[in-house]
Scaffold this motif. Structure first.
Motif, PDB file in Angstrom:
ATOM      1  N   VAL A  18      34.658  28.470  43.212  1.00  0.00           N
ATOM      2  CA  VAL A  18      36.013  28.073  42.912  1.00  0.00           C
ATOM      3  C   VAL A  18      35.961  28.599  41.424  1.00  0.00           C
ATOM      4  O   VAL A  18      35.052  28.208  40.614  1.00  0.00           O
ATOM      5  CB  VAL A  18      36.399  26.613  42.887  1.00  0.00           C
ATOM      6  CG1 VAL A  18      37.475  26.429  42.157  1.00  0.00           C
ATOM      7  CG2 VAL A  18      36.054  26.050  44.310  1.00  0.00           C
ATOM      8  N   GLU A  21      41.913  27.875  39.669  1.00  0.00           N
ATOM      9  CA  GLU A  21      42.662  27.454  40.986  1.00  0.00           C
ATOM     10  C   GLU A  21      42.453  28.477  42.208  1.00  0.00           C
ATOM     11  O   GLU A  21      43.272  28.594  42.975  1.00  0.00           O
ATOM     12  CB  GLU A  21      44.221  27.323  40.601  1.00  0.00           C
ATOM     13  CG  GLU A  21      44.430  26.322  39.794  1.00  0.00           C
ATOM     14  CD  GLU A  21      46.028  26.034  39.763  1.00  0.00           C
ATOM     15  OE1 GLU A  21      46.742  26.993  40.064  1.00  0.00           O
ATOM     16  OE2 GLU A  21      46.586  25.411  39.031  1.00  0.00           O
ATOM     17  N   ILE A  22      41.273  29.296  42.005  1.00  0.00           N
ATOM     18  CA  ILE A  22      41.145  30.256  42.921  1.00  0.00           C
ATOM     19  C   ILE A  22      39.800  29.975  43.904  1.00  0.00           C
ATOM     20  O   ILE A  22      38.760  29.689  43.250  1.00  0.00           O
ATOM     21  CB  ILE A  22      40.801  31.748  42.470  1.00  0.00           C
ATOM     22  CG1 ILE A  22      42.065  31.989  41.570  1.00  0.00           C
ATOM     23  CG2 ILE A  22      40.579  32.663  43.488  1.00  0.00           C
ATOM     24  CD1 ILE A  22      41.922  33.291  40.892  1.00  0.00           C
ATOM     25  N   PHE A  48      40.256  22.583  49.616  1.00  0.00           N
ATOM     26  CA  PHE A  48      40.997  23.170  48.603  1.00  0.00           C
ATOM     27  C   PHE A  48      42.295  23.294  48.606  1.00  0.00           C
ATOM     28  O   PHE A  48      42.806  23.121  47.514  1.00  0.00           O
ATOM     29  CB  PHE A  48      40.115  24.739  48.507  1.00  0.00           C
ATOM     30  CG  PHE A  48      40.576  25.262  47.418  1.00  0.00           C
ATOM     31  CD1 PHE A  48      40.121  25.204  46.123  1.00  0.00           C
ATOM     32  CD2 PHE A  48      41.679  26.294  47.477  1.00  0.00           C
ATOM     33  CE1 PHE A  48      40.572  25.884  44.858  1.00  0.00           C
ATOM     34  CE2 PHE A  48      42.018  26.980  46.422  1.00  0.00           C
ATOM     35  CZ  PHE A  48      41.411  26.963  45.110  1.00  0.00           C
ATOM     36  N   LEU A  49      42.864  23.464  49.687  1.00  0.00           N
ATOM     37  CA  LEU A  49      44.500  23.496  49.901  1.00  0.00           C
ATOM     38  C   LEU A  49      45.078  22.052  49.572  1.00  0.00           C
ATOM     39  O   LEU A  49      46.430  22.255  49.372  1.00  0.00           O
ATOM     40  CB  LEU A  49      44.743  24.024  51.107  1.00  0.00           C
ATOM     41  CG  LEU A  49      44.350  25.546  51.355  1.00  0.00           C
ATOM     42  CD1 LEU A  49      44.619  25.929  52.712  1.00  0.00           C
ATOM     43  CD2 LEU A  49      45.125  26.462  50.237  1.00  0.00           C
ATOM     44  N   SER A  51      44.920  20.898  46.792  1.00  0.00           N
ATOM     45  CA  SER A  51      45.342  20.951  45.262  1.00  0.00           C
ATOM     46  C   SER A  51      45.637  22.091  44.903  1.00  0.00           C
ATOM     47  O   SER A  51      46.017  22.333  43.588  1.00  0.00           O
ATOM     48  CB  SER A  51      43.976  20.387  44.502  1.00  0.00           C
ATOM     49  OG  SER A  51      43.078  21.462  44.626  1.00  0.00           O
ATOM     50  N   ALA A  52      45.846  23.414  45.753  1.00  0.00           N
ATOM     51  CA  ALA A  52      46.266  24.554  45.351  1.00  0.00           C
ATOM     52  C   ALA A  52      47.077  25.202  46.549  1.00  0.00           C
ATOM     53  O   ALA A  52      46.990  24.833  47.448  1.00  0.00           O
ATOM     54  CB  ALA A  52      45.081  25.454  45.228  1.00  0.00           C
ATOM     55  N   PRO A  53      48.162  26.100  46.310  1.00  0.00           N
ATOM     56  CA  PRO A  53      48.834  26.582  47.214  1.00  0.00           C
ATOM     57  C   PRO A  53      48.346  27.715  47.915  1.00  0.00           C
ATOM     58  O   PRO A  53      47.160  28.201  47.390  1.00  0.00           O
ATOM     59  CB  PRO A  53      50.016  27.349  46.331  1.00  0.00           C
ATOM     60  CG  PRO A  53      49.317  27.602  44.922  1.00  0.00           C
ATOM     61  CD  PRO A  53      48.505  26.522  44.594  1.00  0.00           C
ATOM     62  N   ARG A  55      47.338  31.248  49.241  1.00  0.00           N
ATOM     63  CA  ARG A  55      47.440  32.772  49.116  1.00  0.00           C
ATOM     64  C   ARG A  55      46.071  33.193  49.155  1.00  0.00           C
ATOM     65  O   ARG A  55      45.160  33.198  48.270  1.00  0.00           O
ATOM     66  CB  ARG A  55      47.714  32.971  47.371  1.00  0.00           C
ATOM     67  CG  ARG A  55      48.180  34.527  47.175  1.00  0.00           C
ATOM     68  CD  ARG A  55      48.432  34.655  45.727  1.00  0.00           C
ATOM     69  NE  ARG A  55      48.279  35.996  45.501  1.00  0.00           N
ATOM     70  CZ  ARG A  55      49.230  36.969  45.172  1.00  0.00           C
ATOM     71  NH1 ARG A  55      50.690  36.492  45.561  1.00  0.00           N
ATOM     72  NH2 ARG A  55      49.092  38.327  44.896  1.00  0.00           N
TER      73      ARG A  55
END
Length: 80
Positions: A18, A21-22, A48-49, A51-53, A55
């Motif tokens: 990580v 945010e990737i 992970f998703l 807390s993050a959008p 993509r």
């Protein structure tokens, strides 16, 4: 089939990581259907998703939605 192998070499699968945010991973194989298999498990991605959008980038391809089954997508499209 041949002589017994006595000195197996264990191959190391690269670990995801990580970075901000990737969630970064690698494609580790392509199956017989052309699916790309990564070193990120479904559980790791789900966690992970939280807390993050979503993509996903692979080269020039960007995916913003996941499907549970192949029938959710039209033939030739990587997303619904």
């Amino acid at each position: 089939m041949g002589p017994a192998i006595q000195d197996l070499t264990k191959l190391m699968v690269p670990r995801f990581y990580v970075q901000g945010e990737i969630l970064c991973g690698q494609i580790i194989r392509v199956d017989n259907f052309g699916n790309l298999v990564t070193n990120i498990s479904a559980q790791e991605l789900t966690d992970f998703l939280q807390s993050a959008p979503l993509r996903i980038e692979a080269g020039d391809l960007v995916i913003r939605k996941l499907s549970r089954v192949y029938a959710d997508c039209e033939e030739g499209n990587p997303w619904p």
